[in-house]
Write an enzyme that holds these catalytic residues in place. Structure first.
Site, short mmCIF file in Angstrom:
data_model
loop_
_atom_site.label_atom_id
_atom_site.label_comp_id
_atom_site.label_asym_id
_atom_site.label_seq_id
_atom_site.Cartn_x
_atom_site.Cartn_y
_atom_site.Cartn_z
N CYS A 1 -2.71 -3.93 6.02
CA CYS A 1 -3.25 -3.12 4.91
C CYS A 1 -4.75 -2.90 4.97
CB CYS A 1 -2.87 -3.76 3.59
SG CYS A 1 -1.11 -4.08 3.41
N HIS B 1 -7.46 -0.96 -1.17
CA HIS B 1 -6.06 -0.90 -0.77
C HIS B 1 -5.20 -0.87 -2.02
CE1 HIS B 1 -2.16 -1.79 0.68
NE2 HIS B 1 -2.19 -3.07 0.35
N ASN C 1 2.63 1.23 -2.51
CA ASN C 1 1.80 0.55 -1.51
C ASN C 1 2.14 1.12 -0.14
OD1 ASN C 1 0.84 -1.26 0.47
ND2 ASN C 1 1.17 -3.05 -0.81
#
Length: 314
Positions: free
Chosen positions: A112, A240, A270
């Site tokens: 990520c 993120h 996500n």
């Protein structure tokens, strides 16, 4: 040595939208619970598109927005943790798709935090004179590694890509990408896992939450310090898109009263390495950030890794 700057952005998401109510038909959950726990309302899921397909689509849009052609690009870097094929890498496939001739081309996998890691390495390459114009991409197809019977993970992840064109600055032009702050906590790497030949993504959610909300704000502030930018002057914070509660927790500790806080998590879920450039590209497309304004990017996740830098909005 010269500096570098982001000159344009682009993003791509699959057309298929999956709502919380649809997931409630697969696992024991509901819309209210998902919104409260992670802040997600919808996510995009790819069907036939591959990581390379989405990466190329985002890169093509960024290239068009930059007013450059494939002939101008000499470096392609892709951040991803969900590429199925080991060779050729995604960067080479994107270069072939866009008709970029003989670029440096490599993939980077820090999950990520990948886009900020990739952006940092490209900035270094430009400063060293190894590249003049580069495309940096974050692209993920997390649906390939999602267990759709596990309610703790299937509600979280989505697919997509975001891309940036990075170019060298002129002789008298200040750099538009600040020094990267990066690092890791490898002793805690098991907190987020995609392991084995036919893997599912697994994570220790509470452990990641505690780490993110307690350890990361001081590191993000270091990126401001290294860039010589006061936190109060930051126009936007693009972290993120892990979880709305994590984003809120970090943002609260940063003390950036004038900053827009990206919340693409709500509509995209996500998307790992794609989340920072995807969210940034949308903010710029909607003209929510003035050109030239300082923006703090900060990625974090599997590894456990983190990376961030202050950039000037294109």
């Amino acid at each position: 040595m010269t500096g570098s700057r982001i000159v344009a952005l682009g993003h791509y998401q699959p057309s298929r939208v999956v709502t919380n109510d649809e997931l409630a038909e697969l696992v024991d959950t509901n819309d209210a619970w998902i919104r409260d726990r992670v802040g997600i309302v919808t996510r995009r899921i790819a069907d036939t598109e591959t990581v390379s397909d989405m990466a190329a689509a985002a890169a093509e849009k960024a290239l068009a927005n930059a007013g450059l052609t494939a002939d101008d690009i000499d470096l392609v870097v892709v951040a991803t943790c969900t590429a199925i094929d080991r060779s050729p890498n995604v960067a080479c496939r994107v270069a072939a798709r866009l008709g970029i001739v003989a670029p440096g081309a490599y993939d980077i996998n820090t999950a990520c935090s990948g886009f900020s890691y990739a952006l940092g390495t490209v900035d270094h390459a430009v400063r060293a004179g190894a590249a003049r114009n580069a495309i940096v991409i974050g692209a993920e197809k997390l649906s390939d590694v999602t267990n759709w019977t596990d309610r703790s993970t299937c509600i979280i992840f989505g697919d997509g890509a975001g891309a940036a064109v990075v170019s060298a600055t002129g002789d008298n032009e200040p750099s538009g990408i600040g020094p990267v702050v990066w690092g890791s906590a490898p002793e805690r790497g098991d907190a987020v896992r995609i392991e084995g030949w036919r893997p599912y993504i697994e994570q220790e959610g509470q452990s990641v939450f505690r780490w993110a909300t307690t350890a990361l704000a001081p590191l993000a502030l270091q990126a401001c310090e290294r860039a010589g930018v006061d936190p109060g002057d930051i126009a936007a914070f693009v972290p993120h898109q892990a979880n709305a509660r994590i984003i809120d927790g970090i943002a609260k500790r940063l003390g950036m009263p004038n900053a827009i806080v990206a919340k693409d998590i709500v509509e995209s879920g996500n998307t790992s390495a794609a989340s920072v450039p995807l969210a940034l590209s949308k903010l710029v497309e909607r003209r929510e950030i003035p050109s030239g304004a300082p923006v703090l990017l900060f990625g974090f996740g599997g590894g456990l890794t983190y990376a961030g830098q202050v950039i000037r909005c294109p």
